[in-house]
Design a protein around this motif. Structure first.
Motif, PDB file in Angstrom:
ATOM      1  N   GLY A  84       9.776   1.603  -7.924  1.00 38.05           N
ATOM      2  CA  GLY A  84       9.988   1.795  -6.489  1.00 38.05           C
ATOM      3  C   GLY A  84      11.372   2.346  -6.199  1.00 38.05           C
ATOM      4  N   THR A  85      12.382   1.767  -6.825  1.00 36.26           N
ATOM      5  CA  THR A  85      13.752   2.239  -6.612  1.00 36.26           C
ATOM      6  C   THR A  85      13.942   3.636  -7.178  1.00 36.26           C
ATOM      7  OG1 THR A  85      14.455  -0.078  -6.893  1.00 36.26           O
ATOM      8  CG2 THR A  85      16.186   1.591  -6.846  1.00 36.26           C
ATOM      9  N   LEU A  86      13.296   3.922  -8.308  1.00 42.42           N
ATOM     10  CA  LEU A  86      13.419   5.237  -8.938  1.00 42.42           C
ATOM     11  C   LEU A  86      12.857   6.343  -8.044  1.00 42.42           C
ATOM     12  CD1 LEU A  86      14.175   6.774 -11.595  1.00 42.42           C
ATOM     13  CD2 LEU A  86      11.770   6.506 -12.252  1.00 42.42           C
ATOM     14  N   ILE A  87      11.730   6.093  -7.404  1.00 43.43           N
ATOM     15  CA  ILE A  87      11.137   7.095  -6.515  1.00 43.43           C
ATOM     16  C   ILE A  87      12.086   7.408  -5.365  1.00 43.43           C
ATOM     17  CG2 ILE A  87       9.274   7.502  -4.858  1.00 43.43           C
ATOM     18  CD1 ILE A  87       7.423   5.950  -6.800  1.00 43.43           C
ATOM     19  N   LEU A  88      12.654   6.377  -4.776  1.00 47.23           N
ATOM     20  CA  LEU A  88      13.620   6.585  -3.701  1.00 47.23           C
ATOM     21  C   LEU A  88      14.835   7.354  -4.203  1.00 47.23           C
ATOM     22  CD1 LEU A  88      14.770   6.109  -0.887  1.00 47.23           C
ATOM     23  CD2 LEU A  88      15.484   3.829  -1.623  1.00 47.23           C
ATOM     24  N   ALA A  89      15.362   6.968  -5.354  1.00 43.73           N
ATOM     25  CA  ALA A  89      16.571   7.595  -5.896  1.00 43.73           C
ATOM     26  C   ALA A  89      16.346   9.067  -6.229  1.00 43.73           C
ATOM     27  CB  ALA A  89      17.034   6.838  -7.139  1.00 43.73           C
ATOM     28  N   CYS A  90      15.223   9.374  -6.880  1.00 44.93           N
ATOM     29  CA  CYS A  90      14.937  10.766  -7.239  1.00 44.93           C
ATOM     30  C   CYS A  90      14.789  11.628  -5.995  1.00 44.93           C
ATOM     31  CB  CYS A  90      13.675  10.837  -8.089  1.00 44.93           C
ATOM     32  SG  CYS A  90      13.857  10.176  -9.766  1.00 44.93           S
ATOM     33  N   SER A  91      14.139  11.092  -4.966  1.00 44.94           N
ATOM     34  CA  SER A  91      13.981  11.845  -3.715  1.00 44.94           C
ATOM     35  C   SER A  91      15.338  12.122  -3.076  1.00 44.94           C
ATOM     36  CB  SER A  91      13.088  11.067  -2.746  1.00 44.94           C
ATOM     37  OG  SER A  91      11.818  10.817  -3.305  1.00 44.94           O
ATOM     38  N   GLU A  92      16.197  11.114  -3.065  1.00 46.69           N
ATOM     39  CA  GLU A  92      17.542  11.287  -2.504  1.00 46.69           C
ATOM     40  C   GLU A  92      18.326  12.339  -3.276  1.00 46.69           C
ATOM     41  OE1 GLU A  92      18.322   6.763  -0.746  1.00 46.69           O
ATOM     42  OE2 GLU A  92      19.148   7.347  -2.700  1.00 46.69           O
ATOM     43  N   TRP A 107       9.348   7.017   5.477  1.00 46.47           N
ATOM     44  CA  TRP A 107       8.681   5.728   5.263  1.00 46.47           C
ATOM     45  C   TRP A 107       8.998   5.061   3.934  1.00 46.47           C
ATOM     46  CZ3 TRP A 107       4.577   5.061   1.585  1.00 46.47           C
ATOM     47  CH2 TRP A 107       4.197   6.239   0.910  1.00 46.47           C
ATOM     48  N   ILE A 108       9.643   5.789   3.007  1.00 45.82           N
ATOM     49  CA  ILE A 108       9.776   5.272   1.640  1.00 45.82           C
ATOM     50  C   ILE A 108      10.670   4.035   1.564  1.00 45.82           C
ATOM     51  CG2 ILE A 108      11.781   6.631   0.912  1.00 45.82           C
ATOM     52  CD1 ILE A 108       8.560   6.117  -1.117  1.00 45.82           C
ATOM     53  N   HIS A 109      11.645   3.912   2.453  1.00 45.62           N
ATOM     54  CA  HIS A 109      12.508   2.726   2.418  1.00 45.62           C
ATOM     55  C   HIS A 109      11.703   1.461   2.739  1.00 45.62           C
ATOM     56  CE1 HIS A 109      15.608   5.879   2.759  1.00 45.62           C
ATOM     57  NE2 HIS A 109      16.404   5.009   2.188  1.00 45.62           N
ATOM     58  N   PRO A 162       0.827  -1.202   0.000  1.00 47.66           N
ATOM     59  CA  PRO A 162       0.000   0.000   0.000  1.00 47.66           C
ATOM     60  C   PRO A 162       0.864   1.256   0.000  1.00 47.66           C
ATOM     61  CG  PRO A 162      -0.054  -1.086   2.148  1.00 47.66           C
ATOM     62  CD  PRO A 162       0.621  -2.029   1.209  1.00 47.66           C
ATOM     63  N   ALA A 163       0.452   2.233  -0.809  1.00 50.45           N
ATOM     64  CA  ALA A 163       1.287   3.426  -1.006  1.00 50.45           C
ATOM     65  C   ALA A 163       0.789   4.605  -0.182  1.00 50.45           C
ATOM     66  CB  ALA A 163       1.320   3.785  -2.494  1.00 50.45           C
ATOM     67  N   PHE A 164       0.514   4.355   1.098  1.00 47.95           N
ATOM     68  CA  PHE A 164       0.020   5.399   1.994  1.00 47.95           C
ATOM     69  C   PHE A 164       0.989   5.593   3.150  1.00 47.95           C
ATOM     70  CE2 PHE A 164      -3.797   3.868  -0.110  1.00 47.95           C
ATOM     71  CZ  PHE A 164      -4.430   5.059  -0.461  1.00 47.95           C
ATOM     72  N   GLU A 165       1.364   6.845   3.382  1.00 49.26           N
ATOM     73  CA  GLU A 165       2.297   7.168   4.461  1.00 49.26           C
ATOM     74  C   GLU A 165       1.792   6.671   5.810  1.00 49.26           C
ATOM     75  OE1 GLU A 165       4.249  11.180   6.524  1.00 49.26           O
ATOM     76  OE2 GLU A 165       3.051  11.352   4.692  1.00 49.26           O
ATOM     77  N   SER A 166       0.477   6.756   6.032  1.00 53.20           N
ATOM     78  CA  SER A 166      -0.079   6.387   7.329  1.00 53.20           C
ATOM     79  C   SER A 166       0.120   4.916   7.664  1.00 53.20           C
ATOM     80  CB  SER A 166      -1.574   6.717   7.374  1.00 53.20           C
ATOM     81  OG  SER A 166      -2.263   6.124   6.287  1.00 53.20           O
ATOM     82  N   VAL A 167       0.352   4.084   6.656  1.00 53.25           N
ATOM     83  CA  VAL A 167       0.590   2.659   6.901  1.00 53.25           C
ATOM     84  C   VAL A 167       1.948   2.449   7.562  1.00 53.25           C
ATOM     85  CG1 VAL A 167       0.900   0.397   5.785  1.00 53.25           C
ATOM     86  CG2 VAL A 167      -0.887   1.964   4.975  1.00 53.25           C
ATOM     87  N   TYR A 168       2.885   3.337   7.286  1.00 58.95           N
ATOM     88  CA  TYR A 168       4.276   3.137   7.716  1.00 58.95           C
ATOM     89  C   TYR A 168       4.753   4.178   8.717  1.00 58.95           C
ATOM     90  CZ  TYR A 168       4.028   0.700   3.217  1.00 58.95           C
ATOM     91  OH  TYR A 168       3.639  -0.098   2.169  1.00 58.95           O
ATOM     92  N   LYS A 169       4.070   5.285   8.894  1.00 60.42           N
ATOM     93  CA  LYS A 169       4.624   6.420   9.622  1.00 60.42           C
ATOM     94  C   LYS A 169       4.938   6.062  11.067  1.00 60.42           C
ATOM     95  CE  LYS A 169       0.386   8.716  11.240  1.00 60.42           C
ATOM     96  NZ  LYS A 169      -0.347   9.985  11.240  1.00 60.42           N
ATOM     97  N   GLY A 170       6.042   6.592  11.522  1.00 63.18           N
ATOM     98  CA  GLY A 170       6.476   6.374  12.891  1.00 63.18           C
ATOM     99  C   GLY A 170       7.297   5.124  13.079  1.00 63.18           C
ATOM    100  N   ASN A 171       7.176   4.164  12.157  1.00 61.28           N
ATOM    101  CA  ASN A 171       7.920   2.912  12.316  1.00 61.28           C
ATOM    102  C   ASN A 171       9.418   3.168  12.220  1.00 61.28           C
ATOM    103  OD1 ASN A 171       5.502   1.621  12.474  1.00 61.28           O
ATOM    104  ND2 ASN A 171       5.530   0.835  10.381  1.00 61.28           N
ATOM    105  N   GLY A 172      10.132   2.650  13.190  1.00 62.84           N
ATOM    106  CA  GLY A 172      11.581   2.762  13.157  1.00 62.84           C
ATOM    107  C   GLY A 172      12.117   4.056  13.733  1.00 62.84           C
ATOM    108  N   HIS A 173      11.253   4.987  14.162  1.00 66.10           N
ATOM    109  CA  HIS A 173      11.724   6.240  14.726  1.00 66.10           C
ATOM    110  C   HIS A 173      11.844   6.130  16.242  1.00 66.10           C
ATOM    111  CE1 HIS A 173      11.587   8.602  11.048  1.00 66.10           C
ATOM    112  NE2 HIS A 173      10.477   7.962  10.741  1.00 66.10           N
ATOM    113  N   ALA A 174      12.586   7.050  16.790  1.00 65.33           N
ATOM    114  CA  ALA A 174      12.792   7.065  18.231  1.00 65.33           C
ATOM    115  C   ALA A 174      11.482   7.361  18.955  1.00 65.33           C
ATOM    116  CB  ALA A 174      13.840   8.130  18.583  1.00 65.33           C
ATOM    117  N   PRO A 175      11.349   6.920  20.207  1.00 63.20           N
ATOM    118  CA  PRO A 175      10.133   7.215  20.983  1.00 63.20           C
ATOM    119  C   PRO A 175       9.876   8.718  21.023  1.00 63.20           C
ATOM    120  CG  PRO A 175      11.486   5.604  22.109  1.00 63.20           C
ATOM    121  CD  PRO A 175      12.307   6.092  20.947  1.00 63.20           C
ATOM    122  N   GLY A 176       8.615   9.097  20.923  1.00 61.84           N
ATOM    123  CA  GLY A 176       8.258  10.504  20.943  1.00 61.84           C
ATOM    124  C   GLY A 176       8.240  11.156  19.577  1.00 61.84           C
ATOM    125  N   PHE A 177       8.632  10.391  18.538  1.00 59.24           N
ATOM    126  CA  PHE A 177       8.603  10.956  17.192  1.00 59.24           C
ATOM    127  C   PHE A 177       7.178  11.340  16.808  1.00 59.24           C
ATOM    128  CE2 PHE A 177       7.832  10.405  12.658  1.00 59.24           C
ATOM    129  CZ  PHE A 177       8.776  11.244  12.116  1.00 59.24           C
TER     130      PHE A 177
END
Length: 226
Positions: free
Chosen positions: A198-206, A177-179, A94-109
């Motif tokens: 998928g890789t192109l979107i990440l690369a262009c953003s970087e 969340w894009i990774h 799924p291509a929605f930020e809300s599915v992934y947001k906050g995952n992997g970030h420090a507490p309190g993010f």
């Protein structure tokens, strides 16, 4: 060697073209005309920019190989689109930020709401009535709009401020969340087409982030001429 304004302008135009293409491929069911133009006619064999970024090099390789893949047909690409993004049961990537947001970030993010970002710029794209604001395709469309605004400015102070805002948007609403999303694409896609997208979107953003971060050396060179 520092990048002059003309080179930067052309390079960013090239990245915008790639993000328009990639965003449309995850937002809409691919049409037969799109498949013919981009794959069968080999448009993706020659991208409008080149980059030393390993992620971009991988994306370009995946997309070029997909042009030679005998399984690259409209039917198979559309089937992959539905599996990954659009089927009624749980889509595989799924291509929605809300599915992934906050995952992997420090507490309190706390993630800034993307809707607030859009509204702060008075952005009223017609697609906002048809799809949730945190869909990646919509976020990429907003990103290209910001880049276009940046390219329109002649004043250095305005360009500096817009550059900062673009990087803030990428940092908060792409890198956060894009990774994880791209990992799902690489694992679940049945086609090199969508793996490359998928890789192109990440690369262009970087690369856009790096260019606007004031680096003295360009990660890319342009093929677009005025």
């Amino acid at each position: 060697m520092a990048m002059d304004n003309n080179s930067q302008h052309n390079i960013l135009k090239g990245y915008n073209m790639l993000l328009y293409f990639a965003g449309s491929m995850i937002m809409y069911e691919p049409s037969e005309e799109c498949v013919v133009d981009f794959w069968n006619n080999g448009i993706l064999k020659n991208l409008p920019v080149t980059s030393t970024n390993p992620t971009f090099i991988k994306a370009a390789s995946q997309l070029r190989e997909s042009c030679y893949d005998k399984t690259t047909t409209g039917k198979i690409i559309r089937e992959d689109y539905f599996r990954l993004f659009a089927r009624q049961e749980q889509p595989l990537a799924p291509a929605f930020e809300s599915v992934y947001k906050g995952n992997g970030h420090a507490p309190g993010f706390k993630m800034e709401q993307v809707t607030e970002f859009y509204n702060a710029y008075g952005w009223d794209a017609r697609m906002r009535n048809k799809i949730k604001d945190d869909h990646l395709g919509l976020e990429l469309l907003f990103l290209t709009t910001m880049v276009e605004k940046y390219l329109e400015f002649d004043d250095d102070a305005c360009r500096k401020e817009m550059s900062s805002e673009i990087r803030r948007f990428i940092d908060n609403h792409i890198f956060s969340w894009i990774h994880k999303w791209n990992n799902k694409i690489q694992n679940e896609s049945n086609t090199l087409c969508y793996k490359g997208i998928g890789t192109l979107i990440l690369a262009c953003s970087e690369d856009i982030f790096s260019i606007l971060n004031g680096q003295t050396a360009s990660p890319a060179s342009d093929k677009i001429k005025n």
